[in-house]
Write a protein that holds these residues in place. Structure first.
Motif, mmCIF file in Angstrom:
data_model
loop_
_atom_site.group_PDB
_atom_site.id
_atom_site.type_symbol
_atom_site.label_atom_id
_atom_site.label_comp_id
_atom_site.label_asym_id
_atom_site.label_seq_id
_atom_site.Cartn_x
_atom_site.Cartn_y
_atom_site.Cartn_z
ATOM 1 N N GLU A 16 0.826 -1.213 0.000
ATOM 2 C CA GLU A 16 0.000 0.000 0.000
ATOM 3 C C GLU A 16 0.858 1.260 0.000
ATOM 4 O OE1 GLU A 16 -2.528 -0.485 3.384
ATOM 5 O OE2 GLU A 16 -4.037 -1.620 2.250
ATOM 6 N N ASP A 17 1.951 1.243 0.761
ATOM 7 C CA ASP A 17 2.857 2.395 0.783
ATOM 8 C C ASP A 17 3.464 2.628 -0.594
ATOM 9 O OD1 ASP A 17 2.325 2.801 3.456
ATOM 10 O OD2 ASP A 17 4.194 1.870 4.174
ATOM 11 N N ARG A 18 3.935 1.557 -1.221
ATOM 12 C CA ARG A 18 4.508 1.696 -2.567
ATOM 13 C C ARG A 18 3.456 2.161 -3.566
ATOM 14 N NH1 ARG A 18 7.407 -3.831 -3.500
ATOM 15 N NH2 ARG A 18 6.200 -4.369 -1.692
ATOM 16 N N THR A 19 2.259 1.637 -3.397
ATOM 17 C CA THR A 19 1.167 2.053 -4.284
ATOM 18 C C THR A 19 0.906 3.549 -4.125
ATOM 19 O OG1 THR A 19 0.162 -0.148 -4.143
ATOM 20 C CG2 THR A 19 -1.238 1.646 -4.891
ATOM 21 N N GLN A 20 0.896 4.040 -2.894
ATOM 22 C CA GLN A 20 0.692 5.474 -2.659
ATOM 23 C C GLN A 20 1.837 6.286 -3.261
ATOM 24 O OE1 GLN A 20 0.153 5.909 1.558
ATOM 25 N NE2 GLN A 20 -2.052 5.442 1.463
ATOM 26 N N GLU A 21 3.066 5.767 -3.110
ATOM 27 C CA GLU A 21 4.211 6.462 -3.709
ATOM 28 C C GLU A 21 4.071 6.527 -5.225
ATOM 29 O OE1 GLU A 21 7.943 4.779 -2.494
ATOM 30 O OE2 GLU A 21 7.429 4.923 -0.361
ATOM 31 N N TYR A 22 3.679 5.398 -5.827
ATOM 32 C CA TYR A 22 3.486 5.372 -7.278
ATOM 33 C C TYR A 22 2.373 6.336 -7.693
ATOM 34 C CZ TYR A 22 6.497 1.240 -7.602
ATOM 35 O OH TYR A 22 7.546 0.368 -7.556
ATOM 36 N N GLU A 23 1.297 6.359 -6.916
ATOM 37 C CA GLU A 23 0.201 7.270 -7.239
ATOM 38 C C GLU A 23 0.662 8.725 -7.163
ATOM 39 O OE1 GLU A 23 -3.002 6.242 -4.610
ATOM 40 O OE2 GLU A 23 -3.593 4.508 -5.828
ATOM 41 N N LEU A 24 1.470 9.033 -6.145
ATOM 42 C CA LEU A 24 2.002 10.394 -6.031
ATOM 43 C C LEU A 24 2.912 10.725 -7.215
ATOM 44 C CD1 LEU A 24 2.764 10.645 -2.198
ATOM 45 C CD2 LEU A 24 0.949 11.800 -3.480
ATOM 46 N N ARG A 25 3.745 9.759 -7.601
ATOM 47 C CA ARG A 25 4.612 9.976 -8.771
ATOM 48 C C ARG A 25 3.789 10.176 -10.031
ATOM 49 N NH1 ARG A 25 9.259 5.378 -7.933
ATOM 50 N NH2 ARG A 25 10.148 6.231 -6.022
ATOM 51 N N VAL A 26 2.763 9.354 -10.180
ATOM 52 C CA VAL A 26 1.886 9.490 -11.353
ATOM 53 C C VAL A 26 1.209 10.853 -11.339
ATOM 54 C CG1 VAL A 26 -0.246 8.631 -12.409
ATOM 55 C CG2 VAL A 26 1.533 7.021 -11.723
ATOM 56 N N GLN A 27 0.737 11.300 -10.178
ATOM 57 C CA GLN A 27 0.117 12.618 -10.069
ATOM 58 C C GLN A 27 1.111 13.724 -10.433
ATOM 59 O OE1 GLN A 27 -3.048 13.435 -9.655
ATOM 60 N NE2 GLN A 27 -3.544 11.250 -9.576
ATOM 61 N N ASP A 28 2.331 13.585 -9.934
ATOM 62 C CA ASP A 28 3.371 14.570 -10.273
ATOM 63 C C ASP A 28 3.637 14.577 -11.772
ATOM 64 O OD1 ASP A 28 3.638 15.329 -7.643
ATOM 65 O OD2 ASP A 28 5.439 14.110 -7.263
ATOM 66 N N LEU A 30 1.575 13.608 -14.114
ATOM 67 C CA LEU A 30 0.408 14.181 -14.789
ATOM 68 C C LEU A 30 0.419 15.703 -14.711
ATOM 69 C CD1 LEU A 30 -2.487 11.762 -13.786
ATOM 70 C CD2 LEU A 30 -1.570 12.172 -16.077
ATOM 71 N N GLU A 31 0.758 16.236 -13.564
ATOM 72 C CA GLU A 31 0.837 17.692 -13.422
ATOM 73 C C GLU A 31 1.919 18.269 -14.334
ATOM 74 O OE1 GLU A 31 -1.069 19.983 -11.936
ATOM 75 O OE2 GLU A 31 -2.405 18.273 -11.610
ATOM 76 N N GLN A 32 3.044 17.574 -14.401
ATOM 77 C CA GLN A 32 4.128 18.037 -15.278
ATOM 78 C C GLN A 32 3.697 17.996 -16.743
ATOM 79 O OE1 GLN A 32 7.112 19.408 -14.358
ATOM 80 N NE2 GLN A 32 7.218 19.907 -16.523
ATOM 81 N N VAL A 33 3.022 16.904 -17.111
ATOM 82 C CA VAL A 33 2.537 16.788 -18.494
ATOM 83 C C VAL A 33 1.519 17.888 -18.782
ATOM 84 C CG1 VAL A 33 1.158 15.335 -20.041
ATOM 85 C CG2 VAL A 33 3.041 14.335 -18.737
ATOM 86 N N ARG A 34 0.614 18.128 -17.834
ATOM 87 C CA ARG A 34 -0.372 19.203 -18.032
ATOM 88 C C ARG A 34 0.325 20.560 -18.179
ATOM 89 N NH1 ARG A 34 -3.789 16.517 -13.514
ATOM 90 N NH2 ARG A 34 -5.197 15.220 -14.753
ATOM 91 N N ALA A 35 1.310 20.800 -17.353
ATOM 92 C CA ALA A 35 2.052 22.067 -17.443
ATOM 93 C C ALA A 35 2.771 22.170 -18.788
ATOM 94 C CB ALA A 35 3.050 22.178 -16.295
#
Length: 109
Positions: A16-28, A30-35
């Protein structure tokens, strides 16, 4: 058996911790791609605006050149008309008779 359950629970928490880390990385990401997309979109809009401005400027330059060419053609036509009038006046006022053929020193046999 309790140890196995504790081990499984620990493993699940790590996953679950790794999954949360991956989700945070994916969110980051996605934000970078959007920017990046916003930046690229802004650059495209700016380039399109510059292209429209250049096209308008070129169109204005073409119209101006065409107007100058038309004015030059009109001036040339007027000048030709005046030259024709002058030529006709000269011919009318000064009667020029054709010159007699001149004899050359060589004789034909």
């Amino acid at each position: 058996m309790l140890e196995r359950v504790r081990g499984a629970a620990h493993y699940i928490r790590e996953v679950e911790d790794r999954t949360q880390e991956y989700e945070l990385r994916v969110q980051d990401l996605l934000e970078q791609v959007r920017a990046d997309l916003r930046d690229a979109d802004a650059k495209v809009r700016a380039a399109e605006q510059r292209a429209r401005a250049a096209e308008a400027q070129a169109s204005n330059a073409i119209r101006s050149a065409e107007a100058r060419a038309q004015a030059a053609e009109e001036r040339a036509a007027a000048a030709e008309e005046w030259l024709q009038r002058i030529s006709e006046a000269i011919e009318a006022e000064f009667v020029v008779e054709p010159a007699a053929p001149q004899k050359t020193g060589a004789r034909s046999a």
